[in-house]
Design a protein around this motif. Sequence first.
Motif, PDB file in Angstrom:
ATOM      1  N   GLU A   1       1.022  -1.148  -0.019  1.00 20.65           N
ATOM      2  CA  GLU A   1      -0.097   0.091   0.081  1.00 20.65           C
ATOM      3  C   GLU A   1       0.819   1.350   0.040  1.00 20.65           C
ATOM      4  O   GLU A   1       0.469   2.103  -0.639  1.00 20.65           O
ATOM      5  CB  GLU A   1      -0.760   0.012   1.393  1.00 20.65           C
ATOM      6  CG  GLU A   1      -1.815   1.309   1.089  1.00 20.65           C
ATOM      7  CD  GLU A   1      -2.834   1.060   2.592  1.00 20.65           C
ATOM      8  OE1 GLU A   1      -3.353   0.188   2.552  1.00 20.65           O
ATOM      9  OE2 GLU A   1      -3.044   2.074   3.023  1.00 20.65           O
TER      10      GLU A   1
ATOM     11  N   LEU B   1      -7.472   4.404  -2.820  1.00 18.59           N
ATOM     12  CA  LEU B   1      -6.259   4.175  -3.845  1.00 18.59           C
ATOM     13  C   LEU B   1      -6.971   2.846  -4.428  1.00 18.59           C
ATOM     14  O   LEU B   1      -7.991   2.178  -3.922  1.00 18.59           O
ATOM     15  CB  LEU B   1      -5.278   3.162  -2.967  1.00 18.59           C
ATOM     16  CG  LEU B   1      -4.155   4.067  -2.460  1.00 18.59           C
ATOM     17  CD1 LEU B   1      -3.060   3.358  -1.642  1.00 18.59           C
ATOM     18  CD2 LEU B   1      -3.308   4.560  -3.683  1.00 18.59           C
ATOM     19  N   PRO B   2      -6.865   2.876  -5.842  1.00 11.61           N
ATOM     20  CA  PRO B   2      -7.401   1.744  -6.632  1.00 11.61           C
ATOM     21  C   PRO B   2      -7.126   0.362  -5.661  1.00 11.61           C
ATOM     22  O   PRO B   2      -6.164   0.113  -5.399  1.00 11.61           O
ATOM     23  CB  PRO B   2      -6.671   1.637  -7.860  1.00 11.61           C
ATOM     24  CG  PRO B   2      -6.121   3.104  -8.034  1.00 11.61           C
ATOM     25  CD  PRO B   2      -5.814   3.711  -6.371  1.00 11.61           C
ATOM     26  N   ALA B   3      -8.326  -0.376  -5.456  1.00 14.90           N
ATOM     27  CA  ALA B   3      -8.033  -1.576  -4.694  1.00 14.90           C
ATOM     28  C   ALA B   3      -7.442  -2.797  -5.718  1.00 14.90           C
ATOM     29  O   ALA B   3      -7.453  -2.818  -6.825  1.00 14.90           O
ATOM     30  CB  ALA B   3      -9.704  -2.339  -4.208  1.00 14.90           C
ATOM     31  N   SER B   4      -6.563  -3.643  -4.815  1.00 17.67           N
ATOM     32  CA  SER B   4      -6.108  -4.867  -5.419  1.00 17.67           C
ATOM     33  C   SER B   4      -7.100  -5.853  -5.485  1.00 17.67           C
ATOM     34  O   SER B   4      -7.966  -5.825  -4.628  1.00 17.67           O
ATOM     35  CB  SER B   4      -4.932  -5.159  -4.803  1.00 17.67           C
ATOM     36  OG  SER B   4      -5.188  -5.440  -3.425  1.00 17.67           O
ATOM     37  N   SER B   5      -7.007  -6.575  -6.630  1.00 15.75           N
ATOM     38  CA  SER B   5      -8.442  -7.293  -6.714  1.00 15.75           C
ATOM     39  C   SER B   5      -8.196  -8.663  -5.823  1.00 15.75           C
ATOM     40  O   SER B   5      -9.020  -9.044  -5.378  1.00 15.75           O
ATOM     41  CB  SER B   5      -8.299  -8.011  -8.137  1.00 15.75           C
ATOM     42  OG  SER B   5      -7.183  -8.461  -8.525  1.00 15.75           O
ATOM     43  N   HIS B   6      -6.945  -9.070  -5.286  1.00 18.60           N
ATOM     44  CA  HIS B   6      -6.809 -10.181  -4.643  1.00 18.60           C
ATOM     45  C   HIS B   6      -5.909 -10.159  -3.552  1.00 18.60           C
ATOM     46  O   HIS B   6      -5.321 -11.062  -2.759  1.00 18.60           O
ATOM     47  CB  HIS B   6      -6.023 -11.268  -5.582  1.00 18.60           C
ATOM     48  CG  HIS B   6      -7.167 -11.765  -6.559  1.00 18.60           C
ATOM     49  ND1 HIS B   6      -7.882 -12.763  -6.196  1.00 18.60           N
ATOM     50  CD2 HIS B   6      -7.086 -11.694  -7.764  1.00 18.60           C
ATOM     51  CE1 HIS B   6      -8.763 -12.832  -7.268  1.00 18.60           C
ATOM     52  NE2 HIS B   6      -8.087 -12.308  -8.358  1.00 18.60           N
ATOM     53  N   GLY B   7      -5.785  -8.727  -3.185  1.00 20.46           N
ATOM     54  CA  GLY B   7      -4.847  -8.472  -1.890  1.00 20.46           C
ATOM     55  C   GLY B   7      -3.526  -8.741  -2.281  1.00 20.46           C
ATOM     56  O   GLY B   7      -3.105  -8.787  -3.552  1.00 20.46           O
ATOM     57  N   GLU B   8      -2.717  -8.400  -1.402  1.00 19.09           N
ATOM     58  CA  GLU B   8      -1.274  -8.796  -1.688  1.00 19.09           C
ATOM     59  C   GLU B   8      -0.650  -9.979  -1.886  1.00 19.09           C
ATOM     60  O   GLU B   8      -0.938 -11.090  -1.025  1.00 19.09           O
ATOM     61  CB  GLU B   8      -0.420  -7.874  -0.545  1.00 19.09           C
ATOM     62  CG  GLU B   8       0.968  -7.951  -0.865  1.00 19.09           C
ATOM     63  CD  GLU B   8       1.418  -7.149   0.342  1.00 19.09           C
ATOM     64  OE1 GLU B   8       2.737  -6.775   0.398  1.00 19.09           O
ATOM     65  OE2 GLU B   8       0.814  -6.636   1.299  1.00 19.09           O
TER      66      GLU B   8
END
Lengths: 457, 836
Positions: free
Chosen positions: A118, A448-455
């Motif tokens: 992030e 923030l543009p979200a990540s689709s599957h997390g980190e």
Amino acid sequence: MQLSGSNIPGRLVAGILWLGLGAAGVWAIGRPAEASASGLPLATGLLTLFVAAIIATFSLRHMRADGRPSRFFLTLVALVGAVLAFLFTNNLVVLGASWCASGWLLARLIGHADGWQEARAAAARARLAFLVGDAALLAGLGMVGWHVGSTRIDAVLASATTLPSPWVDAAALLLVIAAAARCALPPFSGWLLSSMTAPTPVSALMHAGLVNAGGFLLIRLAPVLEAAPAARMAAVTLGLLGAIYGVGVMMVRPDVKRALAGSTVSQMGFMIMSCGLGAYAAALWHLIAHGLFKAWLFLGAGSTIGIRTGKPTTALSGRTSLAIAAAITGVALSLLVSGDGDANLVPLLLGLATAAATLVASIGGRLPPRAKLALVAALVTLIAFHGGGMTLAAMAVGPDANPFVPAPVLLALLVAFLGLWVWQQQRVSSGRGLPLPLYVHLINAGALPASSHGEAK
Amino acid sequence: MKMMPSITADAPVLTRTEVAGLVALAARTVPPVWPLESAIAVNPLAGFEDVPFEQAVKLAAQRFGARRNLPISQWRKLLAAGKLDERTLRDAAIQRLGGLNAAFEMAGPDMSRLDLLMARLLHAPTQGEGSTPARLPRDAAFIAKWCAAFFDQGHAASPMPHRELGLYRATLAAIAYDAEYRALTGETGQKLLLSVSRDPLNAIAEGLATLAIEPGREEQALAQLVARLPGWAGHIRWRNEKADADVAVRSPATMADLLALWLLLARGDAVCLPLDPADTSGLATHVRLADSTPDAVGTAANAAIGEDDLGAIFQTAAEWSYRDKLVPSLQAAARTIASCETPDAQLLFCIDVRSEPFRRALEQQGHYETFGYAGFFGLPIALHRHGVERRTRLLPVLLSPQHDVAEAPVPGQEKAADAFVASQARARQASALFEAGKQGSATAFSTAEATGPLAGLLMAGRTLIPGIIDRLSAKRAPSREDVLAPSLDGHGGQPAFTLQEKVGFALALFKLTGLSAPARLVALIGHGASAVNNPYAAALDCGACGGHAGGSNARLLATILNDPDVRAGLAERGIAIPDTTWFVAGEHNTTTDEVSIFDRSTVPESHRNDLAALTASLVKAGALNRDRRAALLGRNAADLLTGAVHWGEVRPEWGLAGNAAFIVGPRALTRDIDLESRAFLHSYDWEADTDGTALTTILTAPMVVAQWINCQYLFSTLDNDRYGSGDKTTQNVVGGIGVLQGNGGDLRVGLPRQSLFADDGTPFHVPQRLLAIVLAPFERVERVVESNDILGRLFGKGWVTLVAIDPRTGKALRWRRDDEPDITPSAASSIHEREF
């Protein structure tokens, strides 16, 4: 004072900054009176050094468990160096280069926790916004420098009025864009609103000493701006938008830091608007006072634990705020009719409105008379501070520019702020809050543009 | 199972009542999470306490996506620092391999399985350094965003609209306008908004049916969703189960609300994790299942032991190293306990691990006898403070308040008290004015300009000379404690306690601690910490007082004990308090090691000299303990005093880091042993407690609290990102409740990194389970444990190790875990003998 380990870079940096502040202070007092042209860099430079020195000392404790003190403190001091360079330089190339460097270093600090996805995303977003702003700045500076045929800022400013109209309009507009990107005005607000990955002291420095560089830029290059009414109009419009949008973001945020960021967007909008109107003294004083105010709030952001079950804030009732707004509008009208309304009209009357609203609220509370008296006395002291600061700022930047907008527009601006305020007080005091669609839009501001599957692990 | 997006809801299979039951069961996967204003340590794995510890760690690691243990590199540093010894590590490795025979099987040429395992433990290259903050997947981030908006408690000037409808319905209303919801669920989501049931339980039933969750697997699926946001889910549990009603009245929310939102996303095909736990194929990509450790030395036998298992071996070794050092020294002490002559004064401290070194330092100053007792001094009270909106619960969270106590002016200080209350009101009004000005669209700008210079001055002062500012403001105005005191008169007119209740609370002190012959002066010393600008300040206060300073409880009980009527009542119950005895109350500041004594003016003339002598000793003891603690913090003693008032300080003290043991017995048992601030000490006299009631109370209440604390520190250290709250410098306070990391995400649980790890990143807190040691006859210990399910579970499932020391022989026995083979000849005994 002994601190754990031997954070030599940290202590060295703190020492250098305090020494620098002392030296600058001594020089400021002892400098020859005719050097008044250096008032602007001196005032902003002192602010930067003061805030940075405090932040470095604060960080000796706060960042004690940071694994990389050298990275942190050396970036910090480099950042201050870059800021001082563009504050004091008389060279367009140095101005451009150090401005770009300061943005790059700031993004590095936003992403200081670089093992954290992030933080990296937030840093990348800041870099992108700065890239746009920096490109605009370099283009704008290049245009005026090339046309005047000099890299000296004083030379450029002296011949600003001789620049051909579309040329100077374009250049000044580019400068306004550069300022807006650094000041996080819409559409550039995202980078600041998603920069909470920065360690608390970095946020303090950013909000107190970096974002307001946009205001410095426009005041420093005021003659160019004054030669381009279209650019001034753009500054006023962007500033107004930022001022209103930021207040909205601040009102809805449940978390401390992003609410403060919303507040900064709003305050920067006000500052850029003042610059556009030509109220340079008001803009400079705002830049300095807000810097101190916001650094204080950020560094103290850990003190906000505590569950409250009552109403969030004490807003004035709709009727009271309407009466105040009407009175202030009346004053504005009489000033404009008598021809006394100048560039400073909006800042001045909003100050008056603030004093009136606070006075009414402190007299109206349920406190015993003696306590009310004490509050009023404190208020008067603050107003005196404000007035004193304003006077000093006027000494530093010289006279305001002529307002380029006609009186009705100035009045409309003022009424926009006051009208919105009355509406806001009404909504909040009745417990209704903002309309739902607006609320949702504001709560999503800067996500923030979200990540689709997390980190990925 | 692939989840098919479906808007045409299948008819619900389950009734609302059935769903409510499932939701209640699923909710237990997370513990309640207290807000930071009254930070209470909880075991993040409390929902797994009915299975053995090792298994619970594994299950929770899967469910929460957490590590199972510290990285090996960290354990090696602890080994090098002498926190465990290599010989014990070898013993633990042998046990892990299944005993001596298995351990010495040859695994290769010239190499036994043990050699191989030891090589992996000590030398093999390891995986990464540990956890970095994970960014939430977008489905969880979406729900977390709306939770933060909904649960905000007084921060936003314009809070989320329609909160009175509850979390589920208010969020349904809002997300109709949310572009993020549209992006997540597409057209399906929009249609769902129109059709989905407005009742959360019905919506869950619909969702379970539509998603075709197999009957019998619903609870698992729901529990998995609860565990996706353990912070907000835990907050819901706290609100509904542990908080006063006024907190949630304007914004009700249940676990069903949260789960209905999750199922809405699931029906919109926006949930990243498979809902059916039978299908774990997708799991490994989302959560860190570190089972597939690359095996550097590599044999089949050892490959079964993953890196997290290696960590568990280290942890066992740390526990054994500690136990094998401590128990024998206590056994030796038990054999030589002698009663000492009447002391000059007796002091009762909280059982908190930070009391122990202070007590030792004080005992060196003269004839002082000290006791350990729960820091709320047995008073289940809530205090209504002047000018504070809500009551403060000053009791362990296992209990609920029985007595509402008001604050009243200290006799003779009425005027000063009025002035104090007035100045507080003025300060509140000023800050409200500031807030209102700051938020107004016309007033924000001049408010910043007018307060900026003042902010600059204050900022410089707080950074450069916080100590001087603190002393100046202390001089200018009296402290709250000087002018206001908790009053026996109660809140709302009626007396807070009847005489009988007062006698009962007084009696409990004597019964539980074994204090039998009061000295001339008896001091009840609560404790609190001083930390400024620190969201975790309350985590340093007294846990027995609900995460608050304990001075008020001490003050009330001292008043009760000085009451002649109470003393008469006590005499009837067999406790004789001499007329020459006077009780005083005080508070130990664990950050500065200063002890303040309350209500000095009420102390009789005859006892003034005693108190003066005690005060002098307390000052000396404080200096001694401060020096000791400064060394542990790597700072000097004067800097601790500065840190206690400095707004930049992230580690004013080590808190309860290091906690490892809970010792029940008389002080004589531990008096000559340096326990290094790692032990909770509860005083106990086995001879006075023939029926075991006191022991039952001690083990089921204070020890359980100690276990919660121990587990919080343990798991916050093992995975500071999942079970702890991460780095303090990037935390962001939300809603007045707790903290987020950075821009958003789940409400963080547990403790921050700075509270557990040293500056260089090595753990200061050695993650190990609690060792409970009781000095009492075996048969009594056995009787107490076996008649209390909770104790049977904690000791039987390996959450706490129990060691009993027989006071008559000095022999020590360890409680056998349920899954341990019984190797004692007498199968009737649960106590498993072990040589120490």
